[in-house]
Scaffold this active site. Structure first.
Site, PDB file in Angstrom:
ATOM      1  N   ASP A  76      -2.348   3.915 -11.382  1.00 53.54           N
ATOM      2  CA  ASP A  76      -3.098   3.660 -12.722  1.00 53.54           C
ATOM      3  C   ASP A  76      -3.604   4.963 -13.212  1.00 53.54           C
ATOM      4  O   ASP A  76      -4.191   5.031 -14.195  1.00 53.54           O
ATOM      5  CB  ASP A  76      -4.325   2.431 -12.524  1.00 53.54           C
ATOM      6  CG  ASP A  76      -5.475   2.842 -11.507  1.00 53.54           C
ATOM      7  OD1 ASP A  76      -5.265   3.900 -10.692  1.00 53.54           O
ATOM      8  OD2 ASP A  76      -6.292   2.029 -11.499  1.00 53.54           O
ATOM      9  N   SER A  77      -3.651   5.721 -12.220  1.00 54.11           N
ATOM     10  CA  SER A  77      -3.728   7.251 -12.549  1.00 54.11           C
ATOM     11  C   SER A  77      -3.010   7.434 -14.178  1.00 54.11           C
ATOM     12  O   SER A  77      -3.334   8.350 -15.017  1.00 54.11           O
ATOM     13  CB  SER A  77      -3.375   8.350 -11.798  1.00 54.11           C
ATOM     14  OG  SER A  77      -2.138   8.223 -11.343  1.00 54.11           O
ATOM     15  N   ASP A 132      -0.152  -0.282  -8.879  1.00 55.22           N
ATOM     16  CA  ASP A 132      -1.280  -0.502  -8.890  1.00 55.22           C
ATOM     17  C   ASP A 132      -1.963  -1.591  -9.708  1.00 55.22           C
ATOM     18  O   ASP A 132      -1.326  -1.807 -10.822  1.00 55.22           O
ATOM     19  CB  ASP A 132      -1.909   0.996  -9.420  1.00 55.22           C
ATOM     20  CG  ASP A 132      -2.822   1.693  -8.591  1.00 55.22           C
ATOM     21  OD1 ASP A 132      -3.147   1.209  -7.201  1.00 55.22           O
ATOM     22  OD2 ASP A 132      -3.175   2.587  -8.685  1.00 55.22           O
ATOM     23  N   LYS A 136      -0.901  -2.360  -4.783  1.00 53.39           N
ATOM     24  CA  LYS A 136      -2.260  -1.773  -4.414  1.00 53.39           C
ATOM     25  C   LYS A 136      -3.397  -1.920  -5.070  1.00 53.39           C
ATOM     26  O   LYS A 136      -3.607  -2.245  -6.197  1.00 53.39           O
ATOM     27  CB  LYS A 136      -1.976   0.141  -4.600  1.00 53.39           C
ATOM     28  CG  LYS A 136      -3.205   0.737  -3.917  1.00 53.39           C
ATOM     29  CD  LYS A 136      -2.737   1.945  -3.578  1.00 53.39           C
ATOM     30  CE  LYS A 136      -2.986   3.069  -5.053  1.00 53.39           C
ATOM     31  NZ  LYS A 136      -4.204   3.055  -5.476  1.00 53.39           N
ATOM     32  N   GLU A 159      -7.994  -1.551  -4.920  1.00 51.25           N
ATOM     33  CA  GLU A 159      -9.033  -0.660  -4.463  1.00 51.25           C
ATOM     34  C   GLU A 159     -10.095  -1.402  -3.797  1.00 51.25           C
ATOM     35  O   GLU A 159     -10.562  -2.613  -4.170  1.00 51.25           O
ATOM     36  CB  GLU A 159      -9.549   0.435  -5.438  1.00 51.25           C
ATOM     37  CG  GLU A 159      -8.706   1.386  -6.038  1.00 51.25           C
ATOM     38  CD  GLU A 159      -9.220   2.434  -6.983  1.00 51.25           C
ATOM     39  OE1 GLU A 159     -10.645   2.272  -7.248  1.00 51.25           O
ATOM     40  OE2 GLU A 159      -8.527   3.095  -7.734  1.00 51.25           O
ATOM     41  N   GLU A 208      -8.469   8.188   0.235  1.00 50.40           N
ATOM     42  CA  GLU A 208      -8.472   9.038  -0.817  1.00 50.40           C
ATOM     43  C   GLU A 208      -9.981   9.916  -0.457  1.00 50.40           C
ATOM     44  O   GLU A 208     -10.790   9.287  -0.257  1.00 50.40           O
ATOM     45  CB  GLU A 208      -8.509   8.604  -2.069  1.00 50.40           C
ATOM     46  CG  GLU A 208      -8.577   9.686  -3.198  1.00 50.40           C
ATOM     47  CD  GLU A 208      -8.218   9.181  -4.649  1.00 50.40           C
ATOM     48  OE1 GLU A 208      -7.728   8.331  -4.857  1.00 50.40           O
ATOM     49  OE2 GLU A 208      -8.507  10.121  -5.339  1.00 50.40           O
TER      50      GLU A 208
HETATM   51  O1  KIV Z   1      -3.578   5.895  -9.433  1.00 48.11           O
HETATM   52  C1  KIV Z   1      -3.108   6.862  -8.418  1.00 48.11           C
HETATM   53  O2  KIV Z   1      -2.521   7.704  -9.035  1.00 48.11           O
HETATM   54  C2  KIV Z   1      -3.840   6.631  -7.159  1.00 48.11           C
HETATM   55  C3  KIV Z   1      -3.569   7.647  -6.295  1.00 48.11           C
HETATM   56  C4  KIV Z   1      -4.670   8.807  -6.626  1.00 48.11           C
HETATM   57  C5  KIV Z   1      -3.613   7.410  -4.763  1.00 48.11           C
HETATM   58  O3  KIV Z   1      -4.228   5.607  -6.935  1.00 48.11           O
END
Ligand code: KIV
Length: 261
Positions: free
Chosen positions: A42-43, A81, A110, A112, A179
């Site tokens: 989600d970056s 994500d 994924k 968090e 992280e």
């Molecule tokens: O969103 C992302 O790119 C991430 C990485 C920083 C692991 O979660």
């Protein structure tokens, strides 16, 4: 050949796992030639969409980009994500993750969170959705925590991280991303669980590494976190190339004979 989760598990204590983020088919296709796994992080809400954090990413956005990555990468294990606000309860998480699985070819999602997400991870795993857990510095918490804070700096934080790692493994997580964690704590986590641990800003002893592609290739050059290594000065190359193009057009150097129908 397609990378499976059993392949990644067989790397634990044998071979380092490589992960990189990707958000589109073009780059995913290039990364696919080398890395084991691709994360549609989600970056993308920051590096592609220009927001200041990941919080406003939507499920539709993640699905759109995951589809694109799956179109480009045929071998890598692909992780999508789960965006902020779409997995606040186990049931909501199941609905969101099911939508991701149905509409894309992602191998895993994924999310968090540690202990507090264990019930969610179990529910998803019980429903045939592979889950990668993400603990330590969790970008989706950046607003509530007032920034991006390195974890594992004191005994309480160390204990919590270890408990989180064990809880997500027990709940069925297939991989763990750690992280922004002190290297000794990341090492302890890696040694205390059986699933592979992928680090980002977590030192040398994890089972693998992940970096955000636009950071490692230098396309994002406003600042460089300490843990990032730049393998290319992407932004500089792009700026120079675009300037060359502009100069060529303005000087009548482009197009030339060979570029004309
Ligand atoms: O969103 C992302 O790119 C991430 C990485 C920083 C692991 O979660």
């Amino acid at each position: 050949m397609k990378v499976t989760i059993s392949k990644l598990h067989s790397y634990k204590n044998n071979k380092k796992i490589t992960m990189i983020t990707a958000y589109d088919a073009l780059f995913a296709k290039m990364f696919d030639e080398n890395v084991d796994t691709i994360l549609v992080g989600d970056s993308l809400n920051m590096s592609f969409y220009g927001e200041s954090d990941t919080v406003s990413a939507t499920l539709e956005q993640m699905i759109y980009h995951t589809k694109a990555v799956c179109n480009g990468a045929k071998n890598a294990y692909i992780i999508a994500d789960m965006p902020f606000g779409y997995y606040q309860t186990p049931q909501q998480a199941l609905e969101s993750a099911t939508k991701i699985f149905k509409e894309t070819k992602a191998d895993a999602v994924k999310l968090e969170g540690g202990i507090e997400k264990a019930e969610t991870i179990k529910l998803l795993s019980d429903n045939a959705i592979a889950v990668v857990a993400h603990i330590g510095l969790m970008p989706q918490f950046s607003r509530s925590e007032g920034g991006y804070k390195v974890k594992g700096k004191d005994e309480n934080s160390r204990k919590k991280l270890l408990e989180d790692a064990k809880a997500v493994e027990k709940a069925g997580a297939v991989l763990l991303v750690v992280e922004g964690v002190k290297e000794d704590v990341a090492k302890e986590i890696t040694e205390s669980i059986n699933i592979p641990v992928i680090g980002i800003g977590a030192g040398r002893y994890t089972d693998g590494q992940v970096l955000v592609w636009s950071d490692m290739l230098g396309f994002f050059d406003e600042f460089k976190p300490k843990f990032v290594r730049r393998y290319l000065n992407g932004a500089e190359i792009v700026r120079k190339s675009v300037q060359n193009y502009v100069d060529d057009v303005q000087n009548g150097e482009f197009p030339k004979e060979a570029e004309i129908y």
